[in-house]
Design an enzyme around this catalytic site. Structure first.
Site, mmCIF file in Angstrom:
data_model
loop_
_atom_site.group_PDB
_atom_site.id
_atom_site.type_symbol
_atom_site.label_atom_id
_atom_site.label_comp_id
_atom_site.label_asym_id
_atom_site.label_seq_id
_atom_site.Cartn_x
_atom_site.Cartn_y
_atom_site.Cartn_z
ATOM 1 C CG HIS A 102 40.331 43.938 48.973
ATOM 2 N ND1 HIS A 102 39.516 43.097 49.698
ATOM 3 C CD2 HIS A 102 39.585 45.044 48.717
ATOM 4 C CE1 HIS A 102 38.332 43.671 49.876
ATOM 5 N NE2 HIS A 102 38.343 44.854 49.293
ATOM 6 C CB CYS A 103 40.937 38.259 47.082
ATOM 7 S SG CYS A 103 42.487 37.735 47.838
ATOM 8 C CB VAL A 104 38.676 36.400 51.090
ATOM 9 C CG1 VAL A 104 38.278 36.102 52.528
ATOM 10 C CG2 VAL A 104 37.471 36.226 50.172
ATOM 11 N NE ARG B 45 45.328 35.711 48.606
ATOM 12 C CZ ARG B 45 45.058 35.113 47.457
ATOM 13 N NH1 ARG B 45 45.962 35.079 46.506
ATOM 14 N NH2 ARG B 45 43.891 34.550 47.252
#
Length: 472
Positions: free
Chosen positions: A26-28, A30
């Site tokens: 995951h990113c910030v 999504r």
């Protein structure tokens, strides 16, 4: 029961089950997933889950927009509930890259290189905007700048300009660091390579045309070869290609040189060979290629500005969906590196605003409270330059807001191109973007901003109210 256990189960089911997920990170905002078969995804079911704000596929990854903070909890619960196992972003990228065609892999490589340096570039753009306000004539006083009337502010403006322009003056060092890291080499050598290409003893690239016309370009004589001793300030392609060569040489040496003497051999030989190859071949060829590409865009926007602005206004948002918009960042940086400014980035900024306006209209069109809330918050985000929630959570989901936003961006892009609006640097791609526009171009840019606020909102609202019967 964990906080998001049911939602995680629903997400897994909509994605085709746990067995369909190859890698997950995951990113910030999504979840970023490498899926075995994206055709098994039930997008309609996925969109009905209350914590999901949108989903899309790009660069071989299927991404589920959850939101800042929440996505971390959802990911941890997904890992705890399944046998998927934690993966790094690099693991997911590697798994997803196997499904890409050569063009997608090339664009992804550019994205991997430019995204890490964007904070420095955007910050520099904002600071240059402040400097423009202080030094630009006719903003506050006729024929004079703020520092002309208040000279006590001149030193402050000069200091701001030095701080802001550093990222652009040493752009090859930033690109070298990121590119070499992406290609698997020592990022410190990438920084050194970039600094070599802008060494002060070399002829400044911005002075090359005048020196060439005067016949004063310095020449090196290397074993009978005459090599122009020029720097590559503001250039993108030379350091990209040189970084790739540097990595290949470094990695080859590390496999063959004993560990005991690697420190004495690998870096010096790699930099020396890369430097020779760059100044003799890579630099001159890519310098000409880069200038040729920018000249093509300049010609188009000089001769057919309406066509250039209209086409780029139409294409930019779809390019974002595919991820191919990152390729144009190199063109923007090349254009701003000349000091004359870029005509592409202002269209980007207006396209982002257009997506926000279309999303905002959906807040008044939809009867679904979740969609209303998401539309309002994502519109604000897009107006501030972050369009993912608006584009993927609202506009693409309902299709017609996305099309209405593109129409507005195309009209505005045509208008500002006809009025030769230029940005001095890459900045924040939303309403604050005016800070990066040359002050003398503010009026047509603000008119363009009005177009992308009014047209997409009006078209989306009218179409939604008059044509679409149901809004879920």
């Amino acid at each position: 029961m964990q906080k998001y256990e049911q939602q995680v189960r629903d997400i897994l089911d909509a994605l085709g089950g746990e067995s369909n997920i190859e890698q997950a990170t995951h990113c910030v905002t999504r979840l970023r997933l490498a899926l075995k078969d994206e055709s098994k995804v039930d997008s309609d079911k996925l969109e009905t889950i209350d914590i999901v704000k949108g989903s899309f596929s790009a660069n071989g990854q299927f991404q589920v927009v959850i939101g800042q903070g929440t996505v971390d909890q959802v990911y941890r619960e997904m890992i705890a509930m399944t046998n998927i196992g934690e993966s790094s972003k690099e693991d997911v990228k590697e798994a997803s890259s196997k499904k890409m065609n050569p063009l997608q892999r090339a664009v992804k490589t550019l994205a991997d290189i430019f995204i890490p340096i964007l904070p420095a570039i955007v910050t520099a753009g904002l600071l240059l905007g402040i400097n423009n306000i202080l030094t630009g004539p006719d903003i506050f006083f006729d024929g004079q700048s703020l520092i002309d009337v208040y000279p006590q502010w001149a030193d402050l403006a000069e200091m701001i300009n030095i701080i802001a322009s550093a990222a652009f003056a040493f752009l090859p060092a930033l690109i070298g660091w990121s590119a070499v890291r992406r290609f698997g080499g020592s990022d410190l050598l990438g920084i050194v390579l970039g600094l070599i290409l802008v060494h002060p003893d070399l002829l400044n690239a911005w002075a090359y045309a005048d020196a060439q016309e005067a016949g004063e370009v310095p020449i090196w004589n290397l074993l009978g070869l005459e090599i122009e001793a020029i720097g590559y300030q503001g250039q993108v392609l030379p350091v990209l290609f040189a970084s790739y060569i540097l990595c290949k040489i470094e990695l080859a040496l590390r496999k063959r040189v004993p560990d005991a003497i690697q420190l004495l051999v690998v870096a010096p030989v790699a930099l020396l060979l890369t430097g020779f190859i760059t100044f003799i071949a890579i630099g001159p060829l890519t310098f000409a290629l880069g200038n040729g590409i920018t000249s093509m865009f300049v010609w188009l926007f000089d001769v057919l500005p309406a066509v250039g602005g209209f086409v780029y206004g139409i294409l930019y948002a779809p390019l974002v969906v595919t991820g191919m918009h990152h390729a144009f960042l190199a063109v923007d940086l090349q254009l701003t590196g000349t000091g004359d400014g870029t005509f592409l980035w202002p269209i980007l900024a207006l396209s982002n605003i257009a997506q926000g306006s279309a999303a905002l209209a959906m807040m008044f069109v939809s009867h679904n409270e979740k969609v209303k809330g998401l539309s309002g918050t994502s519109a604000v985000s897009a107006y501030l330059g972050v369009t993912e929630p608006a584009m993927f959570g609202v506009n693409i989901r309902f299709k017609y807001p996305f099309i209405c936003a593109i129409i507005g961006a195309a009209i505005a892009g045509t208008f500002i191109s006809l009025n030769s609006v230029l940005a001095s640097a890459v900045g924040v791609g939303g309403i604050p973007g005016f800070l990066s526009i040359f002050p003398q171009d503010w009026i047509p840019f603000f008119i363009g901003m009005g177009i992308v606020i009014i047209v997409p909102f009006t078209l989306t609202f009218l179409y939604g109210k008059l044509v679409v019967k149901e809004h879920s």
